[in-house]
Design an enzyme around this catalytic site. Structure first.
Site, PDB file in Angstrom:
ATOM      1  N   ASN A 166      10.773  38.012  45.965  1.00  0.00           N
ATOM      2  CA  ASN A 166      11.870  38.007  46.942  1.00  0.00           C
ATOM      3  C   ASN A 166      12.775  39.233  46.846  1.00  0.00           C
ATOM      4  OD1 ASN A 166      12.707  36.949  44.456  1.00  0.00           O
ATOM      5  ND2 ASN A 166      14.248  35.617  45.380  1.00  0.00           N
ATOM      6  N   VAL A 217      10.189  26.626  38.053  1.00  0.00           N
ATOM      7  CA  VAL A 217      10.465  25.806  36.878  1.00  0.00           C
ATOM      8  C   VAL A 217       9.169  25.445  36.160  1.00  0.00           C
ATOM      9  CG1 VAL A 217      11.324  23.556  36.112  1.00  0.00           C
ATOM     10  CG2 VAL A 217      12.605  24.856  37.796  1.00  0.00           C
ATOM     11  N   GLY A 266       7.920  28.414  34.284  1.00  0.00           N
ATOM     12  CA  GLY A 266       8.857  28.711  33.204  1.00  0.00           C
ATOM     13  C   GLY A 266       8.721  27.768  32.039  1.00  0.00           C
ATOM     14  N   GLU A 309      14.516  32.861  34.293  1.00  0.00           N
ATOM     15  CA  GLU A 309      15.374  32.638  35.454  1.00  0.00           C
ATOM     16  C   GLU A 309      14.540  31.862  36.460  1.00  0.00           C
ATOM     17  OE1 GLU A 309      17.036  32.078  38.425  1.00  0.00           O
ATOM     18  OE2 GLU A 309      16.427  34.068  39.109  1.00  0.00           O
ATOM     19  N   CYS A 311      17.104  32.816  45.097  1.00  0.00           N
ATOM     20  CA  CYS A 311      17.285  31.745  44.111  1.00  0.00           C
ATOM     21  C   CYS A 311      18.723  31.250  44.071  1.00  0.00           C
ATOM     22  CB  CYS A 311      16.840  32.210  42.728  1.00  0.00           C
ATOM     23  SG  CYS A 311      17.749  33.625  42.084  1.00  0.00           S
TER      24      CYS A 311
END
Length: 470
Positions: free
Chosen positions: A149, A226, A229, A244, A278
């Site tokens: 992004n 998520v 991550g 992040e 985000c």
């Protein structure tokens, strides 16, 4: 465009096209890296790290400033490439270039400010007669796994502080939009020894997993989902990680707020980069007394946005990263409507475009606001009090940033203290960010902080040196 490993260009046997989401045309192709390619990048990064350690902070800083100048000279060229591969309007790409230049400048400045400190050991038992101080040392090799992004700026947020504190880096650019990142790494390679900056490209998790698990990589800095991550945190072992992982950011609008300011906050926060941010405004939590007036004004301003060719300076709303992404947003909005929400404007998909959408009467249990919707959607959630607004704001697995609009200092501080987020802005939307501030959230929004000074902290290790002077 080819991978850069150890100062050499690696074409690879297999390649993947990079597609312009606006017209479906092929922009370029990049190699699909395999495990042996990833290991080569790790080997080259480890070979080069001593060459950085041997440089003075003055020299590292000057070289980063040289890259600042080069990026500034090629600003328009980079912005156009960014627009082609991401689909964001050219004016937004130019802003990303400005921020990227600023971020790189901050890293060049920070390279000269990596301080240790003296430690008063005589404050502890048996410490009298000792003199001690700390040094902050590079970790070694930092692997940066970056998103589509804001591919250039978010990559620079990882690799510029890494180099500033004398780590070599391996960059895995976003699979959908790797070109701008790869082009920037070429600029870095012109200034720094071969192997200080390496790029590996490709689809799937094979290469990313290899970097995460390798004992010869000392730090992972990742921006993404998520799910990914959490897998990284489980596989990384003893290496340091910064994760992040996105947000589901609330914008609380209380009954005494300046409605026009709040509406502008939503326009800037929910529709920027077609909502693929985000820290974008994902939930508008508003007190009932002003909800109707707010919704009417928001619809009016939303309908002024212009969809079109992202390279046209008049365009204010570009495409999503792909038609698949736009279809996912469309499905999420349509499901909310089936559950009782009401579209006030928008809700139309055309290929990779999804029109700026305001949707009212959204409940907390709707998937639209339970999960992060990565698209140009402004969901309105009506509440009856500041206490209810805070409870709704906190009803999420995320905790990245938040915005609160109110004229009451009491309510502002109550929200600031009780909303569970890494940053709470008063009378500003959650999308606000300066590149020197600590950036990172609570809960499933991740661990660690970005923002150059804070990223340097995450990319160094502290050594204590003690002298017995008795």
């Amino acid at each position: 465009m080819d991978m850069l490993i150890g100062g050499k260009h690696i074409a690879g046997d297999d390649r993947e096209d990079v597609i312009n989401p606006y017209d479906g045309e092929v922009i370029d192709s990049v190699p699909i890296a395999h495990l042996q390619t990833a290991q080569l990048a790790i080997d080259e990064a480890n070979k080069s790290k001593e060459s950085l350690v041997e440089m003075s902070a003055f020299k590292v800083s000057n070289k980063l400033f040289n890259v600042v100048d080069k990026l500034r000279q090629h600003k328009q060229e980079f912005a156009e490439l960014l627009t082609l591969e991401v689909g964001k309007p050219i004016n937004e790409s130019l802003v990303e270039l400005d921020r990227s230049i600023e971020t790189l400048k901050l890293a060049a400045e920070e390279a000269k400010r990596i301080y240790g400190e003296s430690v008063p050991l005589d404050a502890g038992l048996n410490g009298k007669g000792f003199f001690a101080f700390t040094q902050r040392l590079p970790l070694g090799v930092v692997a940066a796994i970056t998103p589509f992004n804001y591919p250039l700026n978010l990559t620079i947020h990882k690799i510029a502080p890494a180099i500033a504190c004398k780590n070599s880096v391996i960059v895995k650019p976003p699979t959908e939009a790797p070109l701008t990142v790869m082009k920037f790494c070429e600029l870095l390679n012109e200034e720094f020894p071969d192997g200080v900056v390496n790029t590996v490209t490709g689809y799937g998790s094979e290469v990313g997993d290899y970097l995460v698990c390798s004992p010869d990589v000392d730090k992972i800095s990742f921006t993404g989902s998520v799910t990914t991550g959490m897998m990284i945190s489980q596989k990384a072992g003893m290496k340091k990680v910064t994760l992040e992982l996105g947000g589901n950011d609330p914008m609380v609008v209380l009954k005494d707020a300046n409605i026009d300011d709040a509406v502008r906050g939503v326009i800037n926060g929910a529709f920027l980069n077609a909502g693929q941010v985000c820290m974008g405004v994902k939930r508008i939590i508003i007190e009932n007394e002003i909800a109707d007036e707010f919704a009417e004004k928001l619809v009016g301003e939303t309908e002024k946005l212009v969809m079109g060719n992202p390279l046209d300076s008049k365009t204010t709303l570009g495409t999503l990263i792909s038609e698949k992404a736009a279809k996912q947003v469309e499905e999420t909005v349509n499901n909310a409507v089936k559950d009782g929400a009401e579209i006030l404007t928008g809700g139309i998909r055309d290929g990779a475009f999804y029109s700026a959408t305001v949707i009212d009467n959204v409940r907390e249990d709707m998937d639209l606001v339970v999960n992060e919707t990565f698209g140009p959607v402004a969901p309105i959630m009506r509440v009856s009090s500041v206490e209810e607004a805070i409870n709704v704001a906190n009803n999420t697995e995320y905790g990245l940033q938040a915005g609160v609009f109110t004229k009451s200092y009491y309510d502002a501080m109550k929200c600031a203290q009780e909303i569970e987020a890494g940053t709470v802005f008063i009378n500003k939307q959650s999308t606000f960010r300066t590149d020197n501030m600590p950036f990172g959230g609570f809960k499933n929004s991740g661990v660690g902080k970005e923002g150059i000074k804070y990223a340097v902290d995450e990319m160094t290790k502290t050594k204590l040196i003690g002298l017995n002077l008795r």
